[in-house]
Design a protein around this motif. Structure first.
Motif, mmCIF file in Angstrom:
data_model
loop_
_atom_site.group_PDB
_atom_site.id
_atom_site.type_symbol
_atom_site.label_atom_id
_atom_site.label_comp_id
_atom_site.label_asym_id
_atom_site.label_seq_id
_atom_site.Cartn_x
_atom_site.Cartn_y
_atom_site.Cartn_z
ATOM 1 N N MET A 232 -7.235 -20.029 -18.149
ATOM 2 C CA MET A 232 -6.404 -20.543 -19.245
ATOM 3 C C MET A 232 -5.859 -21.939 -18.957
ATOM 4 O O MET A 232 -5.489 -22.658 -19.874
ATOM 5 C CB MET A 232 -5.265 -19.566 -19.533
ATOM 6 C CG MET A 232 -5.762 -18.337 -20.279
ATOM 7 S SD MET A 232 -4.628 -16.979 -20.172
ATOM 8 C CE MET A 232 -3.487 -17.410 -21.444
ATOM 9 N N THR A 233 -5.787 -22.290 -17.696
ATOM 10 C CA THR A 233 -5.290 -23.638 -17.375
ATOM 11 C C THR A 233 -6.380 -24.689 -17.593
ATOM 12 O O THR A 233 -6.094 -25.871 -17.628
ATOM 13 C CB THR A 233 -4.835 -23.722 -15.905
ATOM 14 O OG1 THR A 233 -5.951 -23.431 -15.078
ATOM 15 C CG2 THR A 233 -3.699 -22.794 -15.601
ATOM 16 N N LEU A 234 -7.628 -24.226 -17.723
ATOM 17 C CA LEU A 234 -8.727 -25.178 -17.885
ATOM 18 C C LEU A 234 -8.779 -25.674 -19.318
ATOM 19 O O LEU A 234 -8.644 -24.890 -20.257
ATOM 20 C CB LEU A 234 -10.062 -24.511 -17.529
ATOM 21 C CG LEU A 234 -10.157 -23.932 -16.118
ATOM 22 C CD1 LEU A 234 -11.432 -23.133 -15.973
ATOM 23 C CD2 LEU A 234 -10.102 -25.041 -15.097
ATOM 24 N N LYS A 235 -8.990 -26.964 -19.442
ATOM 25 C CA LYS A 235 -9.030 -27.538 -20.790
ATOM 26 C C LYS A 235 -10.342 -27.159 -21.472
ATOM 27 O O LYS A 235 -11.376 -27.033 -20.809
ATOM 28 C CB LYS A 235 -8.917 -29.052 -20.691
ATOM 29 C CG LYS A 235 -8.537 -29.706 -21.994
ATOM 30 C CD LYS A 235 -8.350 -31.182 -21.801
ATOM 31 C CE LYS A 235 -7.938 -31.825 -23.098
ATOM 32 N NZ LYS A 235 -7.762 -33.264 -22.942
ATOM 33 N N LYS B 1 -16.833 -28.286 -5.500
ATOM 34 C CA LYS B 1 -15.494 -28.887 -5.411
ATOM 35 C C LYS B 1 -14.467 -27.979 -6.109
ATOM 36 O O LYS B 1 -13.363 -27.759 -5.617
ATOM 37 C CB LYS B 1 -15.509 -30.261 -6.089
ATOM 38 C CG LYS B 1 -14.771 -31.336 -5.290
ATOM 39 C CD LYS B 1 -15.208 -32.704 -5.735
ATOM 40 C CE LYS B 1 -14.190 -33.331 -6.655
ATOM 41 N NZ LYS B 1 -14.602 -34.625 -7.185
ATOM 42 N N PHE B 2 -14.916 -27.472 -7.270
ATOM 43 C CA PHE B 2 -14.038 -26.566 -8.027
ATOM 44 C C PHE B 2 -13.740 -25.298 -7.220
ATOM 45 O O PHE B 2 -12.604 -24.857 -7.096
ATOM 46 C CB PHE B 2 -14.713 -26.219 -9.365
ATOM 47 C CG PHE B 2 -13.946 -25.237 -10.197
ATOM 48 C CD1 PHE B 2 -12.725 -25.590 -10.779
ATOM 49 C CD2 PHE B 2 -14.427 -23.948 -10.406
ATOM 50 C CE1 PHE B 2 -12.016 -24.664 -11.542
ATOM 51 C CE2 PHE B 2 -13.724 -23.034 -11.164
ATOM 52 C CZ PHE B 2 -12.517 -23.393 -11.736
ATOM 53 N N GLU C 198 -20.046 -30.727 -7.892
ATOM 54 C CA GLU C 198 -18.913 -30.534 -8.799
ATOM 55 C C GLU C 198 -18.398 -29.091 -8.765
ATOM 56 O O GLU C 198 -17.204 -28.853 -8.630
ATOM 57 C CB GLU C 198 -19.310 -30.922 -10.234
ATOM 58 C CG GLU C 198 -19.143 -32.389 -10.545
ATOM 59 C CD GLU C 198 -17.788 -32.945 -10.122
ATOM 60 O OE1 GLU C 198 -16.756 -32.396 -10.557
ATOM 61 O OE2 GLU C 198 -17.745 -33.913 -9.330
ATOM 62 N N GLY D 210 -3.196 -20.419 -0.733
ATOM 63 C CA GLY D 210 -1.784 -20.799 -0.860
ATOM 64 C C GLY D 210 -0.988 -19.713 -1.569
ATOM 65 O O GLY D 210 0.098 -19.316 -1.119
ATOM 66 N N PHE D 211 -1.568 -19.198 -2.641
ATOM 67 C CA PHE D 211 -0.916 -18.120 -3.401
ATOM 68 C C PHE D 211 -0.745 -16.889 -2.494
ATOM 69 O O PHE D 211 0.323 -16.279 -2.433
ATOM 70 C CB PHE D 211 -1.797 -17.775 -4.617
ATOM 71 C CG PHE D 211 -1.267 -16.665 -5.472
ATOM 72 C CD1 PHE D 211 -0.368 -16.918 -6.493
ATOM 73 C CD2 PHE D 211 -1.658 -15.347 -5.248
ATOM 74 C CE1 PHE D 211 0.117 -15.882 -7.293
ATOM 75 C CE2 PHE D 211 -1.179 -14.307 -6.026
ATOM 76 C CZ PHE D 211 -0.290 -14.583 -7.057
ATOM 77 N N LYS E 71 -11.337 -25.989 -4.387
ATOM 78 C CA LYS E 71 -9.932 -26.067 -4.838
ATOM 79 C C LYS E 71 -9.384 -24.676 -5.133
ATOM 80 O O LYS E 71 -8.227 -24.372 -4.827
ATOM 81 C CB LYS E 71 -9.833 -26.941 -6.093
ATOM 82 C CG LYS E 71 -9.925 -28.408 -5.768
ATOM 83 C CD LYS E 71 -9.560 -29.253 -6.952
ATOM 84 C CE LYS E 71 -9.606 -30.727 -6.595
ATOM 85 N NZ LYS E 71 -8.729 -31.103 -5.485
ATOM 86 N N LEU E 72 -10.235 -23.850 -5.736
ATOM 87 C CA LEU E 72 -9.796 -22.475 -6.029
ATOM 88 C C LEU E 72 -9.481 -21.721 -4.735
ATOM 89 O O LEU E 72 -8.462 -21.016 -4.644
ATOM 90 C CB LEU E 72 -10.881 -21.705 -6.782
ATOM 91 C CG LEU E 72 -11.001 -21.915 -8.274
ATOM 92 C CD1 LEU E 72 -11.988 -20.915 -8.850
ATOM 93 C CD2 LEU E 72 -9.659 -21.738 -8.975
ATOM 94 N N GLU F 179 -16.648 -23.735 -15.386
ATOM 95 C CA GLU F 179 -15.482 -23.290 -14.629
ATOM 96 C C GLU F 179 -14.909 -21.997 -15.214
ATOM 97 O O GLU F 179 -14.520 -21.091 -14.500
ATOM 98 C CB GLU F 179 -14.390 -24.376 -14.623
ATOM 99 C CG GLU F 179 -14.684 -25.561 -13.739
ATOM 100 C CD GLU F 179 -15.676 -26.528 -14.357
ATOM 101 O OE1 GLU F 179 -16.001 -26.372 -15.559
ATOM 102 O OE2 GLU F 179 -16.145 -27.414 -13.637
ATOM 103 N N VAL G 28 -5.504 -16.476 -15.542
ATOM 104 C CA VAL G 28 -4.542 -17.586 -15.572
ATOM 105 C C VAL G 28 -5.258 -18.902 -15.280
ATOM 106 O O VAL G 28 -5.048 -19.899 -15.969
ATOM 107 C CB VAL G 28 -3.390 -17.331 -14.566
ATOM 108 C CG1 VAL G 28 -2.545 -18.580 -14.371
ATOM 109 C CG2 VAL G 28 -2.521 -16.181 -15.040
ATOM 110 N N ILE G 29 -6.125 -18.870 -14.272
ATOM 111 C CA ILE G 29 -6.852 -20.117 -13.948
ATOM 112 C C ILE G 29 -7.719 -20.533 -15.128
ATOM 113 O O ILE G 29 -7.741 -21.703 -15.510
ATOM 114 C CB ILE G 29 -7.720 -19.939 -12.683
ATOM 115 C CG1 ILE G 29 -6.840 -19.638 -11.479
ATOM 116 C CG2 ILE G 29 -8.530 -21.206 -12.404
ATOM 117 C CD1 ILE G 29 -7.579 -19.104 -10.291
ATOM 118 N N GLY H 97 -6.214 -22.897 -3.433
ATOM 119 C CA GLY H 97 -5.144 -22.393 -4.297
ATOM 120 C C GLY H 97 -4.853 -20.927 -4.039
ATOM 121 O O GLY H 97 -3.695 -20.511 -3.901
#
Lengths: 649, 375
Positions: free
Chosen positions: A413-416, A516-517, A513, A527-528, A520-521, A431, A410-411, A524
């Protein structure tokens, strides 16, 4: 590229294929059996038995189907095969058997020391289970396995040809009874009324009496054996037809119990299924696959008719057979590993090499395939069991592995998608690669852990009354497991963060960079994990309120879930208060995984509370080793970071 | 408005972390203690207590920690929280947690758990406590006079099974009820054995981790003769003690019972097994219920995960068995809790808050990630 992809996949699948079984073994594996309250194909039963005895699904080049077929129809042929796994050398010393480097021993070897083992088991069983030492537990386990093996080896002894019987009966007697060739006990019992007539007549009287006495003493010996070792619970393949009219009794009997229980029934009624067994045995002797298949089909039809009050047993059995043949979980584990290796090997090529990009994309495709296979395996289990597949340790690990892979997917797939330059059209972004790596690694590791629990026996056991609630089992346990997956994945990313952080420090590279990624993961995932662990715990509270009358009872499993919630809350609040920064969050996330493991296994190790359904032996050492290693890893990372910082200043 | 310094401390992250870490330690050690001593004692010592006293060590108990948590949450929302739509999730989470704590306090102090155990065909309107007992003393005195009438009075002295030593209140009550006897010794789990040669032997039994399984044993002594008198609950024993000519006492130990607002009759018990096993698939009790103000029984079925509710009471299928006479019996757990729905609402609120907060952050993450990569 595509060809290579398919070629490697086919190779991979064929590598994992079980050794080819004979056609008869394949047919036999389709027979319906009732075991531990569940109707299943013999295929599943055979697999769980071989796993139980030897910890493997293949022995001496035979797969479990072939091995089991021989065990039932021709047991003497495998008495010398080394299948019994014995880990503790003290057991072998006690029964005077030489230690083997492969830790596996044959039936013949154990048979020599079984009397000694019997005495040792008696003294071990005199103690309460919790007070038994590891060696005593091993005595009991080996002894039970030995007897279960003996029971299975004797399950068809009624129908097997016995040279002794053949030599006792003269040709005259045989022709008078209408028998020819080698005789089995059942073929003689079948002719009991004719034998009775011959005993009364004068010319063959002596021989007939002798034969009658042999039959009687054999039957009595087996009956005694049956009473002693409760043979009725092993190998229940024959429906209890005496009560079919009422349709309420769904019991099945083993051939010996059936023979014993049907004594009071009329002859035709009594023999209806036993004759099928005899024919099955004869078809095996004659290697007549066609007849064998027809008899299995006939027996299955009778069994399905007997349990026709139960819904959809047949499609479920067929699906289970397909599940066993396809092995989706085992194969997906292999594919996750393959995806991981591809991704790692791609790093050995220069950053702009086309082959490297191909390998990366290939790795992503393999990951997707593994994920689909993994999902289909879980779906099959849901359909077979008609419930959520999260009721034992094996299933929970399989499920958490799936959620970890899903989260990574899912993560990703959210990446551009990256910009359309020459190199980047082919490449996966850093990423995305991280996501594939995390998904494959976490799913592979968790599936690897799950495979350790396969030897516990049938992984699709029936549920005890209190768990038998589809709604609550599906919602509470699944939410809880999703929480475990989130926190575990955060811990895994935490490891990568620390490794990358240290590498950056030592090489003096700026990797901010990607760090940082990762940071955030981690946040996340924590939190999940917090959301779902809390949701699962509250749903559990509601279930407990519905079943036991209290929302919260400080049961160890509830406390375990609370520990996860508290730790994730501590992590998030410490960060908010500024007590920890990115590095600290990574360290805390690893501790979070340790808390998850304590919660996951700890309760079973404590063996108390309303949730301790499956006490698992030998886990304590593994859990403590894991916790110790994690602790060393964290301390090592902190020390190295401090050291490098001091060096730089 | 300037917030006083101590209010700031009450709403601080320091206090939050103190609460979270303390609770984590309490839960961890309380669980380990439970493995050794059973749930009841662990609950009493760690989770239902304000303070934990262990030798010279005095630590806050879970109740005190949760009180501090409630104050911390309230102070946070009053003095520190910056109300905005972006923080809607956080607000709901904290409100949910506060109501969860309130529900917990209410249940701890006002809910009541008890048990009904009866055989098929029996009926009752009383349920017995798991841990509370009472000593029943019946005094019978022959009155002087021609008609030889007897006077009869009854005293009930309650006590809790976990008390290591019964308090002075118990001794005082005992003295009032039966002045001739003095309490010598009290065992939380014990039994009197009658042997053919050694006579009556009182024996302390190992304490059962499932505390409701323990049955007390009393050893009294006669204040005049110093003779020992033993009393246990085995076989619902009733001890007859003659204090003097014409003065007789009957003593018995029983679980404290309370009246229910309904009469319940056990009609049938069912147990389904998985075929070929002794593993229970389902238990169910069919009962007839006579409610207050009604004169007609109505049939109700109670099974696992399907309790029967009446007013503040809920009846659950707890266990099943066959007694020595071969008659099936069923045990129903009875819980009286008027605040039963509070945890439901609180959980819903907290989960809703968590979901809002998580989704908002997740969307932000996607937005950031895409913008970052695109640039």
């Amino acid at each position: 590229m595509k060809r290579l992809f398919f070629l490697i996949l086919i190779l991979l699948f064929s590598l994992n294929l079980p050794a080819k079984a004979s056609a008869i073994a394949d047919e036999f594996s389709k027979l319906l059996i009732l075991d531990q309250g569940r109707y299943k194909p013999i295929d599943s039963y055979a697999k769980s038995k071989l796993l139980q005895f030897s910890g493997k699904t293949k022995v001496n080049g035979k797969n479990y189907r072939e091995w089991f077929t021989e065990l039932v129809f021709n047991p003497e042929s495998i008495y010398s095969e080394k299948i019994f796994l014995i880990n503790n050398p003290e057991v072998l010393t006690a029964i005077n058997v030489e230690v083997d480097t492969h830790r596996r021993y044959s039936y013949d070897e154990l048979r020599t020391g079984i009397d000694v083992l019997n005495d040792l088991v008696k003294s071990a069983e005199a103690k309460p289970e919790k007070e038994r030492s590891l060696v005593e537990k091993e005595f009991v386990r080996v002894f039970n396995n030995f007897h279960e093996f003996t029971q299975l080896a004797n399950s068809f002894s009624l129908f097997q040809r016995k040279p002794v019987l053949t030599t006792i009966a003269s040709e005259n007697l045989k022709s008078s009874l209408g028998l020819n060739g080698e005789l089995s006990l059942f073929s003689l019992i079948d002719k009991a009324s004719e034998l009775e007539v011959l005993i009364r007549s004068s010319n063959l009287k002596e021989e007939a009496v002798k034969l009658g006495f042999v039959i009687f003493s054999w039957v009595e010996t087996y009956k005694e054996y049956l009473n002693l070792f409760r043979l009725e619970e092993v190998f229940a393949i024959l429906p209890n037809i005496a009560v079919t009219e009422s349709k309420t009794n769904l019991e099945f009997y083993s051939p010996w119990t059936y023979f014993h229980e049907m004594q009071s029934q009329p002859a035709s009624y009594k023999l209806i299924h036993l004759k099928s067994c005899l024919n099955l045995q004869n078809a095996y002797y004659d290697k007549d696959t066609k007849s064998f298949r027809a008899i299995v089909e006939k027996m299955n039809t009778a069994s399905y008719q007997h349990i026709s009050s139960l819904n959809k047993v047949r499609p479920k059995i067929e699906l289970e057979l397909l599940h066993n043949r396809l092995q989706p979980l085992e194969r997906s584990q292999l594919l996750y590993l393959f995806s991981l290796l591809l991704l790692i090997s791609s790093a050995f090529f220069t950053p702009k090499a086309a082959f490297r990009f191909n390998l990366e994309k290939f790795s992503y495709l393999v990951f997707l395939l593994a994920f689909l296979l993994h999902g289909s395996g879980i779906l099959m289990r849901i359909l077979i069991l008609s419930r959520a597949p999260v009721s034992n340790l094996y299933e929970t690990f399989v499920f958490v592995a799936f959620i970890s892979a899903l989260l990574a997917l899912v993560i990703s797939m959210t990446l551009k998608k990256v910009k359309n330059t020459l190199s980047e059209t082919l490449a996966l972004s850093e990423e995305k690669k991280s996501c594939v790596f995390l998904g494959s690694l976490s799913a592979f590791m968790l599936l690897l852990i799950s495979s350790k629990f396969v030897t516990d026996g049938d992984s699709m056991k029936v549920l005890i009354a209190v768990l038998d609630s589809n709604f609550w089992l599906s919602t509470h346990v699944i939410a809880e497991m999703m929480g475990y997956a989130g926190v575990s994945l955060a811990g895994l990313i935490g490891h990568l963060y620390l490794i990358k952080f240290l590498r950056g420090k030592f090489r003096r590279n700026a990797v901010t960079e990607s760090l940082k990624f990762y940071h955030k993961l981690i946040l996340g995932m924590i939190g999940f994990g917090l959301c779902f662990t809390f949701l699962g715990t509250m749903l559990g509270g509601i279930w407990a309120d519905q079943s036991w009358g209290r929302f919260w009872g400080w049961d160890p499993k509830e406390n375990g879930a609370l520990l996860i919630i508290l730790w994730t809350a501590i992590t998030l609040h410490s960060r908010l208060a500024g007590y920890i920064k990115d590095f600290g969050v990574a360290v805390f996330s690893i501790i979070g995984t340790m808390v998850v493991m304590i919660s996951w296994f700890g309760v079973n190790l404590l063996g108390v509370g309303l949730h301790s359904y499956g006490f698992t032996e030998g886990l304590m050492v593994n859990l403590l080793t894991y916790l110790g290693l994690e602790f060393l890893f964290i301390i090592g990372c902190i020390v190295l970071t401090k050291y490098q910082s001091l060096k730089m200043t | 408005m300037k917030v006083p310094h101590y209010f700031k401390y009450l709403s601080s992250f320091k206090l939050t972390l103190f609460v979270l870490v303390s609770l984590m330690l309490l839960v961890f050690f309380g669980t380990l203690y439970q493995a050794e001593h059973g749930l009841y004692l662990a609950q009493k010592k760690f989770f239902d207590s304000l303070i934990i006293i262990d030798g010279f060590l005095i630590l806050p108990g879970a109740v005190l920690i949760m009180c501090i948590a409630f104050i911390n949450l309230s102070a946070f929302l009053c003095f520190k929280f910056k109300y905005s739509w972006a923080k809607l999730g956080i607000l709901i989470i904290h409100l949910g947690l506060m109501s969860l704590l309130l529900g917990g306090f209410y249940t701890l102090y006002f809910s009541k758990e008890s048990l009904i155990s009866f055989r098929e065909g029996e009926q009752t309107n009383r349920s017995t406590d798991y841990y509370k007992w009472q000593l029943r003393v019946i005094k019978e005195e022959k009155l002087s006079g021609v008609n030889k009438a007897k006077s009869r009075s009854e005293s009930l002295i309650p006590f809790e099974i976990d008390s290591k030593n019964l308090d002075s209140h118990f001794s005082l009550e005992l003295k009032k009820a039966i002045p001739q006897l003095k309490l010598e010794k009290y065992y939380r789990n014990g039994r009197v054995f009658e042997t053919p040669f050694a006579g009556i032997i009182p024996k302390e039994l190992e304490l059962n981790k499932e505390f409701e399984q323990n049955t007390p044993l009393f050893i009294f002594s006669d204040t005049d003769t110093q003779e020992k008198v033993y009393l246990d609950n085995f076989d619902y024993r009733v001890l007859s003690y003659e204090a003097s000519e014409g003065l007789n006492y009957q003593l018995s130990l029983e679980r404290l019972s309370s009246e229910l607002p309904v009469i319940i009759r056990l009609d049938d018990v069912k147990r389904d097994l998985h075929p070929n096993t002794q593993v229970a698939k389902a238990y169910a009790s069919t009962i007839s219920v006579l409610e207050e103000g009604s004169n007609k029984f109505r049939k109700v079925e109670i099974s696992m995960n399907k309790p029967f509710r009446y007013k503040d009471y809920t009846f659950y299928q707890a266990s099943y068995g066959i007694d020595t006479d071969g008659v099936e019996f069923s045990s129903l757990a009875v819980v009286k809790n008027a605040g039963r729905l509070v945890p439901y609402i609180a959980s819903f609120l907290t989960v809703l808050g968590l979901a809002i907060h998580f989704i908002m952050h997740f969307l932000k993450f996607i937005k950031y990630q895409r913008a970052d990569l695109a640039s």
